[in-house]
Design an enzyme around this catalytic site. Sequence first.
Site, PDB file in Angstrom:
ATOM      1  N   PRO F   9       0.793  -1.229   0.000  1.00  0.00           N
ATOM      2  CG  PRO F   9      -0.101  -1.076   2.138  1.00  0.00           C
ATOM      3  CD  PRO F   9       0.559  -2.036   1.199  1.00  0.00           C
ATOM      4  CG  ASN F  10      -0.146   4.418   1.317  1.00  0.00           C
ATOM      5  OD1 ASN F  10      -1.039   5.094   0.813  1.00  0.00           O
ATOM      6  ND2 ASN F  10      -0.284   3.808   2.480  1.00  0.00           N
ATOM      7  NE  ARG F  17       4.198   7.048   2.113  1.00  0.00           N
ATOM      8  CZ  ARG F  17       4.345   5.804   2.492  1.00  0.00           C
ATOM      9  NH1 ARG F  17       4.670   4.877   1.622  1.00  0.00           N
ATOM     10  NH2 ARG F  17       4.167   5.458   3.754  1.00  0.00           N
ATOM     11  CE1 TYR F  22       8.695   5.083   2.761  1.00  0.00           C
ATOM     12  CE2 TYR F  22       7.627   7.199   3.078  1.00  0.00           C
ATOM     13  CZ  TYR F  22       7.819   5.895   3.470  1.00  0.00           C
ATOM     14  OH  TYR F  22       7.159   5.394   4.547  1.00  0.00           O
ATOM     15  CG  ASN F  73       8.255  -2.273   0.175  1.00  0.00           C
ATOM     16  OD1 ASN F  73       7.712  -2.273   1.278  1.00  0.00           O
ATOM     17  ND2 ASN F  73       8.933  -1.222  -0.288  1.00  0.00           N
ATOM     18  CB  ALA F  76       1.100   0.123   6.028  1.00  0.00           C
ATOM     19  CG  HIS F  79       4.705  -2.600  10.670  1.00  0.00           C
ATOM     20  ND1 HIS F  79       5.992  -3.055  10.814  1.00  0.00           N
ATOM     21  CD2 HIS F  79       4.779  -1.558   9.790  1.00  0.00           C
ATOM     22  CE1 HIS F  79       6.805  -2.297  10.075  1.00  0.00           C
ATOM     23  NE2 HIS F  79       6.100  -1.395   9.453  1.00  0.00           N
ATOM     24  CG  ASP F  86      -1.543 -17.371   7.906  1.00  0.00           C
ATOM     25  OD1 ASP F  86      -0.563 -17.449   8.660  1.00  0.00           O
ATOM     26  OD2 ASP F  86      -2.715 -17.471   8.308  1.00  0.00           O
ATOM     27  CD  GLU F  97       9.451  -7.932   5.526  1.00  0.00           C
ATOM     28  OE1 GLU F  97       8.945  -9.046   5.773  1.00  0.00           O
ATOM     29  OE2 GLU F  97       9.467  -7.005   6.338  1.00  0.00           O
ATOM     30  CG  HIS F  99      10.892  -2.617   4.846  1.00  0.00           C
ATOM     31  ND1 HIS F  99       9.532  -2.458   4.793  1.00  0.00           N
ATOM     32  CD2 HIS F  99      11.103  -3.808   5.444  1.00  0.00           C
ATOM     33  CE1 HIS F  99       8.950  -3.506   5.352  1.00  0.00           C
ATOM     34  NE2 HIS F  99       9.884  -4.339   5.749  1.00  0.00           N
ATOM     35  CB  SER F 101      12.491   4.243   5.182  1.00  0.00           C
ATOM     36  OG  SER F 101      11.398   3.509   5.702  1.00  0.00           O
ATOM     37  NE  ARG F 106       9.300   5.634   8.677  1.00  0.00           N
ATOM     38  CZ  ARG F 106       8.427   5.327   7.725  1.00  0.00           C
ATOM     39  NH1 ARG F 106       8.704   4.331   6.893  1.00  0.00           N
ATOM     40  NH2 ARG F 106       7.307   5.986   7.594  1.00  0.00           N
ATOM     41  NE  ARG F 110       6.113   3.858  10.131  1.00  0.00           N
ATOM     42  CZ  ARG F 110       5.001   3.945   9.368  1.00  0.00           C
ATOM     43  NH1 ARG F 110       4.656   2.947   8.604  1.00  0.00           N
ATOM     44  NH2 ARG F 110       4.262   5.022   9.389  1.00  0.00           N
TER      45      ARG F 110
END
Lengths: 146, 146, 146, 146, 146, 146, 146, 146, 146, 146, 146, 146
Positions: F9-10, F17, F22, F73, F76, F79, F86, F97, F99, F101, F106, F110
Amino acid sequence: MKILVLNGPNLHLLGTREPALYGAQTLEEMMAAVRRHGDQLGVAVEWFQSNDEGALVTKIGECRGTVDGLILNPAAYTHTSVALRDALQASPVPCVEVHISNTLAREGFRHTSLTGAACVGQIMGFGAYSYILALEALAHHLSGRT
Amino acid sequence: MKILVLNGPNLHLLGTREPALYGAQTLEEMMAAVRRHGDQLGVAVEWFQSNDEGALVTKIGECRGTVDGLILNPAAYTHTSVALRDALQASPVPCVEVHISNTLAREGFRHTSLTGAACVGQIMGFGAYSYILALEALAHHLSGRT
Amino acid sequence: MKILVLNGPNLHLLGTREPALYGAQTLEEMMAAVRRHGDQLGVAVEWFQSNDEGALVTKIGECRGTVDGLILNPAAYTHTSVALRDALQASPVPCVEVHISNTLAREGFRHTSLTGAACVGQIMGFGAYSYILALEALAHHLSGRT
Amino acid sequence: MKILVLNGPNLHLLGTREPALYGAQTLEEMMAAVRRHGDQLGVAVEWFQSNDEGALVTKIGECRGTVDGLILNPAAYTHTSVALRDALQASPVPCVEVHISNTLAREGFRHTSLTGAACVGQIMGFGAYSYILALEALAHHLSGRT
Amino acid sequence: MKILVLNGPNLHLLGTREPALYGAQTLEEMMAAVRRHGDQLGVAVEWFQSNDEGALVTKIGECRGTVDGLILNPAAYTHTSVALRDALQASPVPCVEVHISNTLAREGFRHTSLTGAACVGQIMGFGAYSYILALEALAHHLSGRT
Amino acid sequence: MKILVLNGPNLHLLGTREPALYGAQTLEEMMAAVRRHGDQLGVAVEWFQSNDEGALVTKIGECRGTVDGLILNPAAYTHTSVALRDALQASPVPCVEVHISNTLAREGFRHTSLTGAACVGQIMGFGAYSYILALEALAHHLSGRT
Amino acid sequence: MKILVLNGPNLHLLGTREPALYGAQTLEEMMAAVRRHGDQLGVAVEWFQSNDEGALVTKIGECRGTVDGLILNPAAYTHTSVALRDALQASPVPCVEVHISNTLAREGFRHTSLTGAACVGQIMGFGAYSYILALEALAHHLSGRT
Amino acid sequence: MKILVLNGPNLHLLGTREPALYGAQTLEEMMAAVRRHGDQLGVAVEWFQSNDEGALVTKIGECRGTVDGLILNPAAYTHTSVALRDALQASPVPCVEVHISNTLAREGFRHTSLTGAACVGQIMGFGAYSYILALEALAHHLSGRT
Amino acid sequence: MKILVLNGPNLHLLGTREPALYGAQTLEEMMAAVRRHGDQLGVAVEWFQSNDEGALVTKIGECRGTVDGLILNPAAYTHTSVALRDALQASPVPCVEVHISNTLAREGFRHTSLTGAACVGQIMGFGAYSYILALEALAHHLSGRT
Amino acid sequence: MKILVLNGPNLHLLGTREPALYGAQTLEEMMAAVRRHGDQLGVAVEWFQSNDEGALVTKIGECRGTVDGLILNPAAYTHTSVALRDALQASPVPCVEVHISNTLAREGFRHTSLTGAACVGQIMGFGAYSYILALEALAHHLSGRT
Amino acid sequence: MKILVLNGPNLHLLGTREPALYGAQTLEEMMAAVRRHGDQLGVAVEWFQSNDEGALVTKIGECRGTVDGLILNPAAYTHTSVALRDALQASPVPCVEVHISNTLAREGFRHTSLTGAACVGQIMGFGAYSYILALEALAHHLSGRT
Amino acid sequence: MKILVLNGPNLHLLGTREPALYGAQTLEEMMAAVRRHGDQLGVAVEWFQSNDEGALVTKIGECRGTVDGLILNPAAYTHTSVALRDALQASPVPCVEVHISNTLAREGFRHTSLTGAACVGQIMGFGAYSYILALEALAHHLSGRT
């Protein structure tokens, strides 16, 4: 023998405040009943109410040498006041903590007492009669009997 | 009027167990005093002690219809027994919780009561006299006065 | 010198219960070995097992004046019984806590001991041999040597 | 058979440090007693003390292939050192954790052990004798008997 | 360009320590591979290992002005060392945190990193190759490209 | 070799953003760079972005047999999503995985990753270059080298 | 009168490390100022810095009989070291804890002090002047005045 | 096929205890219905009720070799008994946990189950019919069908 | 009578996903079995699967007036979705929560259910048969029998 | 230069209240000593005591423009008063927090300070002399020296 | 001026869902009232409802440059959605959070808001009128007045 | 219609206190604006400010029968005062809680409200305009419209 009954925040509203929980008696009526019961036991009963944490702390400090025992209903301050706990700990006058309702059967944040650790004991859940029992308990404690 | 006093684990050791904390009286002596006080109030007092959580649960279940009120000192089970709480909640007989010492002034795990929420109220910290006060409280409660 | 070994819930199943964790010996075999070891040290060893928290509390209460030392494997009650802790605290008889497995290497709720604080010390992780070590420890403790 | 006894921070002060809690013996005296006991069991005992977490980690790493078993008193590092836990986990040499005092009867932050989960077992509360018991436990463990 | 690779406690045991988790390569072999990779990138690679929190803190302090970037595998100190975090925060030299295993897939106390907050970023779970990736990441970061 | 890059998301807002956090690159630009890097490694790179937890779960489920590796990635959802964890656990396709940042630097919520435990490893803090490193890591992992 | 000032990890970097937080003075300059102040009070001041928890523990152990008082800035170890707390508790030499910055106004994990409970008192937030105040406090404490 | 239904504390009061929550049927009536349902399935059903944690532990231990499956309503002990959990874990006889009410919709301390982790599964919220469903579930489980 | 079976995230993978935990049956096969069982009971069974929290919320909202009962396997959303809980609470259609595995025997974050409090009851641990039991439970509940 | 010393609840009892903990001096005597010390430094010292949280908040608000620095002993309000913290944060007048006893060595709820984060620094544990040190610290701080 | 009102999960059920808590108005009626109120203020009001976290995230992302302000009722996602929080934080469009009921007077898990920290402010507890107030608040905020 | 606006601790400093956070208006100016807005609505507005928890409690108690509605900005007491919560709960006069800043975007201890649960609703984050909105909300609430 002289005893002071200290009443904390919102207790001046007794009789009007949530009567289902606290009963229909006013604080004045309750205190008059405690006084009459004191007369039977030969104990002089004074009382005081304040919404003010500091005023209650001050009163406890003034008891040294003038009063033989304290009955304290700290109401909401039971759960938040380190200052009242310190005042009781600093005082040589024994104190009995009293609650009108059974705080263990209410919201979670009412299940502990900061002030109780600095008292002889605690009585709660018997409505206005909690004060009468506290008077009996205090008189017994001061008499030095077991 | 008939009242049952239930005593939980280790209370049979009273008099020998940490006398500085619990006093020098035995449980038998304490219960005899409660009985005598009951006689003055016109209340028949029975008592029972068990170290067994299950036996106490059973006793509470048997009270329905045979006893008017309960005085319960759950001792160590105060802090761990959901079963006793359920037994009290399931019972129509009103109960007063009693402690000899002031548990708020002891270890942290003694500051809460699981059973207290299912009682009318709680009295603690007055030694053997806690039972006498509980008897007064229960008699007053059963009389329906405020 | 007389020592009582108290065994808590499920220990009667030893030998059949999860042998990978607890070994293949039965409780009877383990206790016989402890007795033989006691004979070498000149210590009379009695033992008792119960699944009942209350029965264990009662046994501990009966030790005063009849037994010189206790070895206690509280099993599951290690982590939940305030009543056993109170019983040990009330007793003048020194106690050594014992576990067959290393509870620190098991589930999180087994990492603490409520009862251990009321004992002289704790021995765990050595299978049946934990009891032999506890016997040595207790005999040493009772002899008053450092 | 060769065994290494590792002693953590502040244990070099034994005999002077809080004798009421840790006894009047020095570490040298304690270790000499362990050695003598090792002689009786046919076990060679070496010992080492360091206030340094890293030095203890290094010592544990060096044990592989040179030592048959470890006795570790991690002292304060018991409660804070993941590095010691990792060192033990990485090592094929079995270890017994030892404490002079009963840490369950002290401050709350001493009630858990990070290192214990990587040991065979734990012995605590018997003063200097805890080491002797650990030696017995380790010798028994290494002999492969149950 | 000069880079220092810092390795924390127990990493000197690589190759012998739990190979299923950490692989069969020794630290020397891993560091040689990192060096060779550095040669390809035109980056001089130095390395250092210590079991000692203080020695690692000292090394980080010495980097100012002598080293362009740090790769740090704090191992067990990841989860307990405020001192390493402070050392990194006090240093103008950028650092990349590296782990051989995926700590998120291990015990709960390994799921957080105190040191990571003072680093540019974190790479973990790729065995010895985590270091190679960290070298690439650091070189890229130092080149000022996005 | 075929690899899918999944973006949560985002991330479609990248470039607009919070550029300080970022970077100024758009997701399309980032993905194009990953693709070019894949071409150099002989790896075909597909990518997908969704704000929808369910759509990401579905995509992961479809990878079995059609894709050799995943770069995720979760943004949000890192977390909060047990469903993504699953999905990864249910999938035989290895995942890295990523990220942009350094989430350890943060807000507190997070600092943990629910999804990371079901991945091979985690790379974070290097901006757009985190994806390139993940591609290298995944290619290396899939090649079966250590 | 002889006083030892102990400085913990990263304090050797003072003057270069985050000057906005810790000031521009070096540790040498600070210690020279403390010495000069000691001369005025007729107190001999020694100082020592180490990044090593173990070295600090050792120094504290050596103070018995050679030093009259300790000033300790445990820096990062304030929040993590049970070993330093034990060293202080084991020592008969009174100690004052000192911090250059006000740790209550920084990250949450700096709001508590493990070591402070074993000290006479704590002074923090006044930059280099915190040491001067600590010297005054210690001299006053050692003089036995109230 | 033989099945034992074990009922925990206060369940002997069913029919009288809080009928709004637990229904108006007595335990005898419920168990008779389970038996009749067992007859239809060709399963012999025995039942047992105790308020005693130890008695329930003992019963579970006796099941090995005499009973094919267990249905357990641990009532209040669900949330507090490590001993029952251990008993189930030690037993080769599969168990289904049952609750009359939906404990997730009651007080917070009833939202977890210590015993459930040692059972095949859990059924709750369907009143007396929960037992019938458990019988079906257990018969199906024992038949080895999926 | 018409019943809707709602299946949450990743359940479309049944048969391929971790068969040791979830069995080898596909969701289609399971749902077909539920349908056949519904035919025997005279209950029409519809089913729906989505990985999407929002789609499940929408479906629950649409049930009012079109469906008599719900069987919901919220899978991963069990532990994180306040939205599903609200949807169930807002709906007059009774719901039974179902799980294929026994979530109490898995990771700690699966031990609670947010959604369960808004259901009639919960059935878990019996593999595909959990759905059959839920159908029986729901049919019984809707029939108004106790 | 003008400085105000603010004293919180129960401090008016100094000299009578737990002298073992707080010393035998009265607050008047302590404040007179601070004044004399102020005279030596050329600092005018005013003081104020109140048991009232609100009165202390008001005093802090009035300091702007009339006082150069504050010394605050918030006593019990240290641990509970967000209002005092807000008052300090809203004020341009620098404040030093002072405690007579070392609160880190007392009950757990006294280990943190809500007010300290809004002060320059904190001094505690030196009895009445804590105020003298605070005066020195404040004078030094106001002089702008480092 | 153009404003978008975003409504989260289950809000499409307004009017039918728990009317005692949420009122008898439908969402369409509420939104029509908001629109009419917007007409009075000269503000164009659009609205959108989705049960889908991802769809709401997408909508927020699309607002940049097309909408002047947002009113968001995140409903259940208030307490669980980091994705919505991130979406708001990434957006330059100011947002006002709205709740129909007073979430502080409901279950504990509704007492915090993840999304609120990324909004200008929050209005709750006034039923449908909460939206009207939010419109006023937003119009005022956008007008740049204080 | 008559409304009382109650302002808690430190709000008398508005205009001087952290203007970036609270704006440049004084409380007098804010209250004058609320009064003017009340005039437009035909509502008489009184206001009161106190730093004193007890004085606020007293004011709330006096409202019964003299005031139609309350607007309360409890400031710091929001997060610590059970006494104010009790006062509101005891009062039949509806109250709206107001905050100038958005407390959800500040320190963690400001994210919850003890008092909010006893109010109709809460408005925060809109500076001085929060009071105007609260007045609108209260007027609407008192008018009995939905």
